[in-house]
Scaffold this motif. Structure first.
Motif, PDB file in Angstrom:
ATOM      1  N   ILE A 129      -7.578 -18.724 -16.938  1.00  0.00           N
ATOM      2  CA  ILE A 129      -7.221 -19.702 -15.906  1.00  0.00           C
ATOM      3  C   ILE A 129      -6.662 -20.967 -16.542  1.00  0.00           C
ATOM      4  O   ILE A 129      -7.134 -21.398 -17.604  1.00  0.00           O
ATOM      5  CB  ILE A 129      -8.477 -20.051 -15.060  1.00  0.00           C
ATOM      6  CG1 ILE A 129      -8.860 -18.866 -14.168  1.00  0.00           C
ATOM      7  CG2 ILE A 129      -8.265 -21.312 -14.213  1.00  0.00           C
ATOM      8  CD1 ILE A 129     -10.148 -19.048 -13.392  1.00  0.00           C
ATOM      9  N   ILE A 130      -5.682 -21.563 -15.844  1.00  0.00           N
ATOM     10  CA  ILE A 130      -5.245 -22.913 -16.208  1.00  0.00           C
ATOM     11  C   ILE A 130      -5.360 -23.777 -14.953  1.00  0.00           C
ATOM     12  O   ILE A 130      -5.216 -23.276 -13.825  1.00  0.00           O
ATOM     13  CB  ILE A 130      -3.801 -22.904 -16.775  1.00  0.00           C
ATOM     14  CG1 ILE A 130      -3.468 -24.225 -17.475  1.00  0.00           C
ATOM     15  CG2 ILE A 130      -2.790 -22.583 -15.687  1.00  0.00           C
ATOM     16  CD1 ILE A 130      -2.172 -24.169 -18.300  1.00  0.00           C
ATOM     17  N   LYS A 147      -3.985 -17.000 -15.014  1.00  0.00           N
ATOM     18  CA  LYS A 147      -2.829 -16.799 -15.888  1.00  0.00           C
ATOM     19  C   LYS A 147      -2.074 -15.506 -15.577  1.00  0.00           C
ATOM     20  O   LYS A 147      -0.876 -15.430 -15.805  1.00  0.00           O
ATOM     21  CB  LYS A 147      -3.273 -16.833 -17.350  1.00  0.00           C
ATOM     22  CG  LYS A 147      -3.690 -18.226 -17.791  1.00  0.00           C
ATOM     23  CD  LYS A 147      -4.044 -18.264 -19.272  1.00  0.00           C
ATOM     24  CE  LYS A 147      -4.313 -19.704 -19.705  1.00  0.00           C
ATOM     25  NZ  LYS A 147      -4.747 -19.768 -21.118  1.00  0.00           N
ATOM     26  N   THR A 148      -2.773 -14.508 -15.057  1.00  0.00           N
ATOM     27  CA  THR A 148      -2.109 -13.252 -14.738  1.00  0.00           C
ATOM     28  C   THR A 148      -1.056 -13.432 -13.650  1.00  0.00           C
ATOM     29  O   THR A 148      -1.238 -14.221 -12.722  1.00  0.00           O
ATOM     30  CB  THR A 148      -3.132 -12.180 -14.285  1.00  0.00           C
ATOM     31  OG1 THR A 148      -2.411 -11.022 -13.862  1.00  0.00           O
ATOM     32  CG2 THR A 148      -3.997 -12.646 -13.129  1.00  0.00           C
ATOM     33  N   ILE A 168       7.472 -25.573 -19.502  1.00  0.00           N
ATOM     34  CA  ILE A 168       7.594 -26.742 -18.625  1.00  0.00           C
ATOM     35  C   ILE A 168       6.329 -27.563 -18.821  1.00  0.00           C
ATOM     36  O   ILE A 168       5.228 -27.001 -18.841  1.00  0.00           O
ATOM     37  CB  ILE A 168       7.718 -26.299 -17.150  1.00  0.00           C
ATOM     38  CG1 ILE A 168       9.020 -25.527 -16.932  1.00  0.00           C
ATOM     39  CG2 ILE A 168       7.623 -27.477 -16.185  1.00  0.00           C
ATOM     40  CD1 ILE A 168       9.144 -24.932 -15.552  1.00  0.00           C
ATOM     41  N   PRO A 169       6.449 -28.886 -18.967  1.00  0.00           N
ATOM     42  CA  PRO A 169       5.253 -29.694 -19.181  1.00  0.00           C
ATOM     43  C   PRO A 169       4.409 -29.834 -17.914  1.00  0.00           C
ATOM     44  O   PRO A 169       4.930 -29.768 -16.794  1.00  0.00           O
ATOM     45  CB  PRO A 169       5.821 -31.057 -19.601  1.00  0.00           C
ATOM     46  CG  PRO A 169       7.212 -31.084 -19.085  1.00  0.00           C
ATOM     47  CD  PRO A 169       7.694 -29.670 -19.002  1.00  0.00           C
ATOM     48  N   ALA A 170       3.119 -30.012 -18.111  1.00  0.00           N
ATOM     49  CA  ALA A 170       2.206 -30.259 -16.987  1.00  0.00           C
ATOM     50  C   ALA A 170       0.989 -30.994 -17.532  1.00  0.00           C
ATOM     51  O   ALA A 170       0.705 -30.950 -18.732  1.00  0.00           O
ATOM     52  CB  ALA A 170       1.781 -28.944 -16.333  1.00  0.00           C
ATOM     53  N   ASP A 171       0.281 -31.666 -16.621  1.00  0.00           N
ATOM     54  CA  ASP A 171      -0.975 -32.330 -16.974  1.00  0.00           C
ATOM     55  C   ASP A 171      -2.093 -31.293 -16.844  1.00  0.00           C
ATOM     56  O   ASP A 171      -2.566 -31.008 -15.741  1.00  0.00           O
ATOM     57  CB  ASP A 171      -1.198 -33.515 -16.022  1.00  0.00           C
ATOM     58  CG  ASP A 171      -2.526 -34.203 -16.285  1.00  0.00           C
ATOM     59  OD1 ASP A 171      -2.950 -34.252 -17.449  1.00  0.00           O
ATOM     60  OD2 ASP A 171      -3.152 -34.669 -15.299  1.00  0.00           O
ATOM     61  N   SER A 219       3.971 -19.562 -14.375  1.00  0.00           N
ATOM     62  CA  SER A 219       4.022 -18.805 -15.640  1.00  0.00           C
ATOM     63  C   SER A 219       4.767 -19.601 -16.698  1.00  0.00           C
ATOM     64  O   SER A 219       4.416 -19.567 -17.884  1.00  0.00           O
ATOM     65  CB  SER A 219       4.706 -17.454 -15.424  1.00  0.00           C
ATOM     66  OG  SER A 219       3.869 -16.623 -14.661  1.00  0.00           O
ATOM     67  N   ARG A 220       5.781 -20.327 -16.291  1.00  0.00           N
ATOM     68  CA  ARG A 220       6.537 -21.144 -17.250  1.00  0.00           C
ATOM     69  C   ARG A 220       5.691 -22.324 -17.739  1.00  0.00           C
ATOM     70  O   ARG A 220       5.800 -22.736 -18.903  1.00  0.00           O
ATOM     71  CB  ARG A 220       7.848 -21.605 -16.628  1.00  0.00           C
ATOM     72  CG  ARG A 220       8.738 -20.394 -16.259  1.00  0.00           C
ATOM     73  CD  ARG A 220      10.107 -20.806 -15.807  1.00  0.00           C
ATOM     74  NE  ARG A 220      10.832 -21.422 -16.893  1.00  0.00           N
ATOM     75  CZ  ARG A 220      11.874 -22.250 -16.723  1.00  0.00           C
ATOM     76  NH1 ARG A 220      12.297 -22.534 -15.503  1.00  0.00           N
ATOM     77  NH2 ARG A 220      12.483 -22.779 -17.755  1.00  0.00           N
ATOM     78  N   ILE A 221       4.840 -22.838 -16.881  1.00  0.00           N
ATOM     79  CA  ILE A 221       3.916 -23.899 -17.305  1.00  0.00           C
ATOM     80  C   ILE A 221       2.872 -23.322 -18.274  1.00  0.00           C
ATOM     81  O   ILE A 221       2.570 -23.920 -19.315  1.00  0.00           O
ATOM     82  CB  ILE A 221       3.257 -24.561 -16.079  1.00  0.00           C
ATOM     83  CG1 ILE A 221       4.306 -25.442 -15.368  1.00  0.00           C
ATOM     84  CG2 ILE A 221       2.014 -25.358 -16.470  1.00  0.00           C
ATOM     85  CD1 ILE A 221       3.866 -25.982 -14.018  1.00  0.00           C
ATOM     86  N   ILE A 222       2.340 -22.137 -17.942  1.00  0.00           N
ATOM     87  CA  ILE A 222       1.346 -21.481 -18.810  1.00  0.00           C
ATOM     88  C   ILE A 222       1.949 -21.210 -20.192  1.00  0.00           C
ATOM     89  O   ILE A 222       1.279 -21.377 -21.220  1.00  0.00           O
ATOM     90  CB  ILE A 222       0.836 -20.176 -18.141  1.00  0.00           C
ATOM     91  CG1 ILE A 222      -0.009 -20.525 -16.910  1.00  0.00           C
ATOM     92  CG2 ILE A 222       0.047 -19.313 -19.126  1.00  0.00           C
ATOM     93  CD1 ILE A 222      -0.161 -19.393 -15.914  1.00  0.00           C
ATOM     94  N   ALA A 223       3.234 -20.840 -20.220  1.00  0.00           N
ATOM     95  CA  ALA A 223       3.934 -20.560 -21.485  1.00  0.00           C
ATOM     96  C   ALA A 223       4.379 -21.833 -22.199  1.00  0.00           C
ATOM     97  O   ALA A 223       4.993 -21.770 -23.270  1.00  0.00           O
ATOM     98  CB  ALA A 223       5.137 -19.671 -21.215  1.00  0.00           C
TER      99      ALA A 223
END
Ligand code: 5GP
Length: 116
Positions: free
Chosen positions: A27-28, A46-47, A16-19, A9-13
């Motif tokens: 969906i991510i 994402k839910t 936190i960085p992600a590739d 959830s922190r990556i979706i928001a």
């Protein structure tokens, strides 16, 4: 269970960085930080409503089917279209993040390259 947002959830928001290799409204998909195969992508709804694939299958089978479609798309774009789809379900089975996600593994897999 913790009420803290999951790492995903922190990556979706974008806290936190992600590739990010794919994103839609629902969906991510991100490259796993500790890859176990030449292609190792996590497909994440994402839910926050479902902690594992069993809950997701019961609660929103269409979203589960969407995840499979995203996995196929990633394997086709990044590899030869063939892939292993892993849902670790429960801590003793290797699940460490209790926000449902699928591991898409592709490219020169060996028997030992399970996402564990
Ligand atoms: P599980 O063990 O729950 O099936 O899968 C969790 C996965 O998330 C692991 O493969 C782990 O490497 C990955 N992971 C954990 N934290 C992060 C992170 O901050 N960024 C990314 N990209 N992957 C992560």
């Amino acid at each position: 269970m913790s009420n803290e947002p999951s790492i995903f959830s922190r990556i979706i928001a974008r806290e936190i960085p992600a590739d990010v290799v794919f994103e839609s409204d629902s969906i991510i998909a991100i490259t796993d930080i500790a890859p176990k195969a030449p292609v190792h992508v996590l497909v994440i709804p994402k839910t926050e409503s479902y902690s594992n694939v069993t809950e997701l299958a019961a609660g929103d089978p269409a979203l589960l089917a969407e995840m499979v479609g995203v996995a196929q798309r990633i394997a086709t774009e990044k590899s030869n279209g063939e892939f292993r789809l892993v849902f670790n379900t429960g801590a003793s089975a290797g699940q460490s993040v209790f926000h449902v996600h699928a591991h898409v593994l592709s490219g020169a897999l060996t028997e030992g390259s399970l996402a564990d």
